[in-house]
Design a protein around this motif. Structure first.
Motif, short mmCIF file in Angstrom:
data_model
loop_
_atom_site.label_atom_id
_atom_site.label_comp_id
_atom_site.label_asym_id
_atom_site.label_seq_id
_atom_site.Cartn_x
_atom_site.Cartn_y
_atom_site.Cartn_z
N SER A 15 0.82 -1.21 0.00
CA SER A 15 0.00 0.00 0.00
C SER A 15 0.85 1.26 0.00
N ASP A 31 -5.96 0.50 -3.69
CA ASP A 31 -5.59 -0.47 -2.66
C ASP A 31 -6.79 -1.39 -2.45
N ALA A 34 -7.90 -2.65 1.02
CA ALA A 34 -8.69 -1.75 1.85
C ALA A 34 -10.19 -1.99 1.65
N ARG A 37 -10.96 -4.96 3.75
CA ARG A 37 -10.91 -4.56 5.15
C ARG A 37 -12.19 -3.83 5.55
N SER A 84 -10.53 5.01 6.95
CA SER A 84 -9.18 4.74 6.43
C SER A 84 -8.21 4.30 7.53
N GLU A 85 -8.39 4.81 8.75
CA GLU A 85 -7.53 4.40 9.86
C GLU A 85 -8.06 3.14 10.54
N ARG A 88 -7.10 -0.39 9.38
CA ARG A 88 -5.71 -0.83 9.52
C ARG A 88 -5.46 -1.54 10.84
N SER A 93 -7.83 -6.49 9.84
CA SER A 93 -7.01 -7.30 8.94
C SER A 93 -7.44 -8.76 8.96
N ARG A 154 5.41 -4.07 10.25
CA ARG A 154 4.06 -3.82 10.75
C ARG A 154 4.11 -3.33 12.19
N GLU A 157 4.96 0.24 12.24
CA GLU A 157 3.82 1.02 11.77
C GLU A 157 2.79 1.23 12.87
#
Length: 222
Positions: A15, A31, A34, A37, A84-85, A88, A93, A154, A157
Motif C-alpha cells: 500500500s 488499494d 482496503a 478490510r 481509512s484508519e 488498519r 485485517s 508492521r 507502523e
C-alpha cells in the motif's frame, strides 16, 4: 489505459509503496485490500462472524464502499464514514482475510475494481490482481519479504498506537494470514506466471520504490 498489478502477502508494504509509485507516475492507486478490510470492519461492527457466509452475505446489500482521493491518497468511506484508519487495525485485517475467502464478497468487489482500471491509468495492489482481477495488466509485480521482516515493519507502523500488539503476535497473525490467503478455494494468493518477483527483505522502502520505478519506466518506455 495502463494498469500495473502488484500482488503479494500481508505486510509486504504494497500500500505505502504503491502510493509513492502512483505519485511518481501520476497514476491512480487502488488499494484493493482496503476494500476487503472495509467489508470485514462492517461485519465486525454488526457483531457477526466474518468467516460465516450466513452472517456476512445478508449484510452485503447494506455495505456501501466509496473511494475518495485526496492529494493522490486513497481514502475509504464505509456508508459515508471515513474508515481509512480503522481498517488498519489488526482485527480488521483478520476479518478481511476471512471475508475475502467468500466467493460472493469477491464477486461483489470485482467489478468495482475492474471499472476503475477501465477509466484510469492505475496501480492496483492486492492478492489476486495479476491472476484474476486484471489478468491482462500491462505490468505485473509480485512483492514479498520474509515473514519476520514483514512483522517488524508492521510493528513499527503500529508502535505509536497505545494498543499495539507485541511483535510475536503480529508475526503469528502474518503467518496465519499467509496460510489462509494461499489456501483459500477462491482466488488464492499466488504469483502470476508473467509477474516479476521482487523480494524486499534486504531493501528499505526507498530502495524498493527506486527499483520498481526503474522497472515500470523500462517496461513502459518512459
Amino acid at each position: 489505459m495502463i494498469s500495473i498489478a502488484i500482488d503479494g502477502p500481508a505486510g509486504a508494504g504494497k500500500s505505502s509503496i504503491c502510493t509513492r509509485l502512483a505519485q511518481e507516475l501520476h497514476y491512480l492507486h487502488i488499494d484493493t485490500g482496503a476494500l476487503y478490510r472495509a467489508v470485514g470492519l462492517a461485519v465486525l461492527r454488526q457483531n457477526k462472524n466474518p468467516a460465516d457466509p450466513t452472517d456476512v452475505l445478508p449484510l452485503l446489500q447494506h455495505i456501501h464502499i466509496d473511494l475518495r482521493f485526496e492529494a493522490g491518497e486513497q481514502r475509504i468511506l464505509l456508508n459515508g464514514e471515513d474508515v481509512s484508519e480503522a481498517i488498519r487495525l489488526p482485527e480488521a485485517s483478520a476479518a478481511a482475510s476471512a471475508v475475502s475467502a467468500l466467493p460472493e464478497v469477491r464477486a461483489y468487489l470485482l467489478e468495482q475494481q475492474r471499472s476503475l482500471a477501465r477509466q484510469y491509468n492505475v496501480i492496483m495492489d492486492g492478492r489476486d490482481i495479476g491472476t484474476v482481477v486484471l489478468p491482462q495488466a500491462t505490468i505485473k509485480i509480485y512483492l514479498t519479504a520474509a515473514p519476520e521482516e514483514r512483522a517488524r515493519r508492521r510493528y513499527l507502523e503500529l508502535s505509536a498506537k497505545p494498543d499495539c500488539p507485541p511483535m510475536d503476535e503480529i508475526l503469528q497473525d502474518i503467518i496465519k494470514r499467509d496460510e489462509a490467503d494461499r489456501n483459500r478455494a477462491v482466488s488464492p494468493l499466488r504469483q502470476a506466471e508473467d509477474a516479476v518477483l521482487v523480494d524486499t527483505t534486504q531493501m528499505d522502502q526507498q530502495q524498493v520504490i527506486d527499483h520498481l520505478l526503474g522497472l515500470c519506466r523500462e517496461r513502459l518506455g518512459l
